[in-house]
Design an enzyme around this catalytic site. Structure first.
Site, short mmCIF file in Angstrom:
data_model
loop_
_atom_site.label_atom_id
_atom_site.label_comp_id
_atom_site.label_asym_id
_atom_site.label_seq_id
_atom_site.Cartn_x
_atom_site.Cartn_y
_atom_site.Cartn_z
CD1 TRP A 50 -2.70 1.73 0.43
CD2 TRP A 50 -1.32 2.55 2.00
NE1 TRP A 50 -3.05 3.04 0.66
CE2 TRP A 50 -2.23 3.57 1.61
CE3 TRP A 50 -0.36 2.83 2.97
CZ2 TRP A 50 -2.19 4.84 2.17
CZ3 TRP A 50 -0.31 4.10 3.53
CH2 TRP A 50 -1.23 5.10 3.13
CD GLU A 68 -4.66 -1.51 1.96
OE1 GLU A 68 -3.51 -1.81 2.35
OE2 GLU A 68 -5.56 -1.10 2.72
CE LYS A 106 -6.49 5.97 2.50
NZ LYS A 106 -5.56 5.97 3.63
CG ASP A 119 -8.74 -0.85 4.33
OD1 ASP A 119 -9.82 -0.44 4.80
OD2 ASP A 119 -7.65 -0.77 4.93
CG HIS A 146 -8.85 1.84 1.69
ND1 HIS A 146 -7.57 1.45 1.37
CD2 HIS A 146 -8.76 2.35 2.95
CE1 HIS A 146 -6.76 1.68 2.38
NE2 HIS A 146 -7.47 2.22 3.35
CG HIS A 156 -6.12 -4.34 5.05
ND1 HIS A 156 -5.23 -3.31 4.91
CD2 HIS A 156 -5.38 -5.47 5.15
CE1 HIS A 156 -4.00 -3.79 4.91
NE2 HIS A 156 -4.06 -5.11 5.04
CG ASP A 178 -9.47 4.72 5.46
OD1 ASP A 178 -9.80 3.66 6.00
OD2 ASP A 178 -8.31 4.96 5.08
CG ASP A 202 -7.91 3.08 9.43
OD1 ASP A 202 -7.87 2.00 8.82
OD2 ASP A 202 -7.60 4.17 8.92
CG ASP A 244 -5.53 -1.36 8.10
OD1 ASP A 244 -4.97 -0.85 9.09
OD2 ASP A 244 -5.41 -0.91 6.95
C1 RNT Z 1 -3.86 2.82 4.64
C2 RNT Z 1 -3.98 1.37 4.38
C3 RNT Z 1 -2.87 0.51 4.92
C4 RNT Z 1 -2.41 0.93 6.29
C5 RNT Z 1 -1.40 0.00 6.91
C6 RNT Z 1 -0.76 0.58 8.13
O1 RNT Z 1 -4.98 3.51 4.33
O2 RNT Z 1 -5.22 0.91 4.84
O3 RNT Z 1 -3.26 -0.81 4.89
O4 RNT Z 1 -3.49 1.08 7.17
O5 RNT Z 1 -0.46 -0.33 5.97
ZN ZN Z 2 -5.55 -1.20 4.82
#
Ligand code: RNT
Ligand code: ZN
Length: 426
Positions: free
Chosen positions: A192, A233, A235, A266, A269, A293, A301, A303, A333
């Site tokens: 990523w 990955e 986003k 993810d 994302h 993720h 996003d 988290d 994640d």
């Molecule tokens: C960032 C991505 C990625 C990170 C990690 C720490 O938006 O989701 O996966 O969260 O690599």
């Molecule tokens: Zn991620």
């Protein structure tokens, strides 16, 4: 105030009733539980120290990632992080993996540039993983570094900067292969990068061409999938890359399909009303495997710690219903520094497992039969009735059998760990 757990008898009695109730629908709870016990979740090491890593004690988090909260006791070195992880794993039923980032290298106090990292800088992680039977997954860290300050890494216009990150990703794959060989289970190395612009760019094309070519250089050496798998990955946007992200979903979907690497989805994302659940069976038609993720966006996003949302349940249902458990690697994640960080791991992982169990307890054949017969009202009725079935009793029984605390009682263990360990960290 310590919480008392139900007795083993209470858990077993409730399970016996639940088992019979599910059997009426043709669902075998024992089969569901033995399947669940075999599904590894890859816990993300970065929840334990707010994505800091151990390159330097005052490393600043970059790449548009943000962790809020300053709950006391975060891990300050790899030994503390492993200790915290041991505690977390002890409160989660099953055997699980660890997802490691390159900034968690242990170079014995030496400064090693990221493009010079070697497997030996991860030998202590390997030893620990081997002792505790954890598979390991890996990630190059293309952020929190002076050469990422411009917001660009693998797609940077300057070939020297690009080269540095290409080399970092190449050594990361070698470290991933090392883990795979040493631990006897393939390591998924996920790339990523944060690359993008805060404001509307004049050129959306050139960075994408550079990223495609850089990734091709990174992946030029083939590695036996017995040991190592590559994932990419995408986003939609990030903090500071609101208008343009080089590695968008379309970019990486096309990349993963044409290069036959894993696509990482993810949950945070995509557009806020878009869910990854419906992407699984489409993507799996064209890519070899998926990496998830599992995360929770709140408005963006953000988290947040994974909770038992409809979204999470839909995702796990899709994997189970489509028979894709063997082709989907489930990683977490999220990062929350405002609550006990070990608790965050435990809550999020237990929820991912609970959602999997709910999916495994569905009378899938019956639902399909109703669908085939165009009995859509009955399909809806059955799905809604399932929500009221005693899945919690099955989950509790699973925890009991797997020797981890049943229900809320795990917070007692967390409180003790906080008193004996976390509170002693300054
Ligand atoms: C960032 C991505 C990625 C990170 C990690 C720490 O938006 O989701 O996966 O969260 O690599
Ligand atoms: Zn991620």
């Amino acid at each position: 105030m310590p919480t008392s757990a139900p007795t083993a008898k209470q858990v077993e009695d409730a399970y016996a009733l639940a088992r019979d109730r599910y059997a009426l629908l043709g669902v075998d709870t024992e089969a569901a539980l033995s399947r669940l016990a075999q599904i590894p979740i890859s816990l993300h090491c970065w929840q334990g120290d707010d994505v800091g890593g151990f390159e330097s004690p005052d490393a600043e988090l970059g790449g548009g990632l943000a962790v809020t909260g300053n709950y006391p006791g975060k891990a300050r070195n790899a030994d503390e992080l492993r200790k915290d992880l041991d505690k977390a794993y002890s409160l989660i039923p099953g055997k699980h993996r660890l997802n490691l980032h390159a900034i968690y290298a242990e170079a014995g106090g030496q400064k090693v540039e990221r493009n010079k990292l070697r497997p030996e800088h991860f030998s202590r992680w390997r030893d620990w993983a081997k002792q505790n039977s954890h598979g390991i997954d890996f990630n190059p860290t293309c952020f929190s570094h002076p050469l990422a300050d411009s917001g660009f890494t693998l797609s940077h216009a300057d070939p020297k900067v690009r080269q540095f990150w290409i080399e970092h990703c190449i050594v990361s794959r070698q470290i991933g292969e090392y883990f795979g060989r040493e631990l006897g289970t393939p390591c998924v190395t996920n790339i990523w990068i944060p690359d993008g612009y805060k404001d509307s760019p004049a050129d959306r094309k050139a960075p994408r061409e550079r990223l495609r070519d850089a990734l091709d250089q990174v992946l030029a050496t083939k590695i036996d999938p017995k040991y190592h798998l590559d994932a990419v990955e995408a986003k939609l946007f990030g903090i500071g890359s609101e208008s343009y992200v080089v590695g968008s979903h379309e970019f990486y979907l096309g990349y993963a399909v044409t290069r036959q690497v894993l696509l990482c989805l993810d949950a945070g994302h995509f557009h806020p009303t878009e869910t990854i659940a419906d992407k699984i069976t489409s993507a799996l038609l064209y890519v070899p495997e998926l990496l998830l993720h599992v995360s929770r966006g709140v408005r963006w996003d953000s988290d947040h710690v994974v909770t038992l949302t409809d979204d999470l349940q839909a995702t796990m249902q899709e994997i189970v219903r489509s028979g894709s458990l063997d082709r989907v690697h489930i990683g977490l994640d999220f990062f929350d520094g405002s609550i006990n960080r070990i608790g965050a791991w435990v809550i999020g992982t237990r929820n991912a497992l609970r959602a999997l169990l709910m999916a495994l307890l569905e009378p899938i054949q019956q639902l399909r039969d109703l669908e085939q017969a165009e009995k859509f009202g009955e399909r809806l009725s059955l799905l809604e009735e399932l929500k009221g079935l005693p899945f919690g009793a099955v989950w509790d029984y699973h925890c009991l059998r797997q020797n981890v605390p049943v229900g809320f009682a795990y917070t007692n263990d967390l409180a003790a760990y906080e008193a004996n360990e976390l509170s002693k960290r300054s």
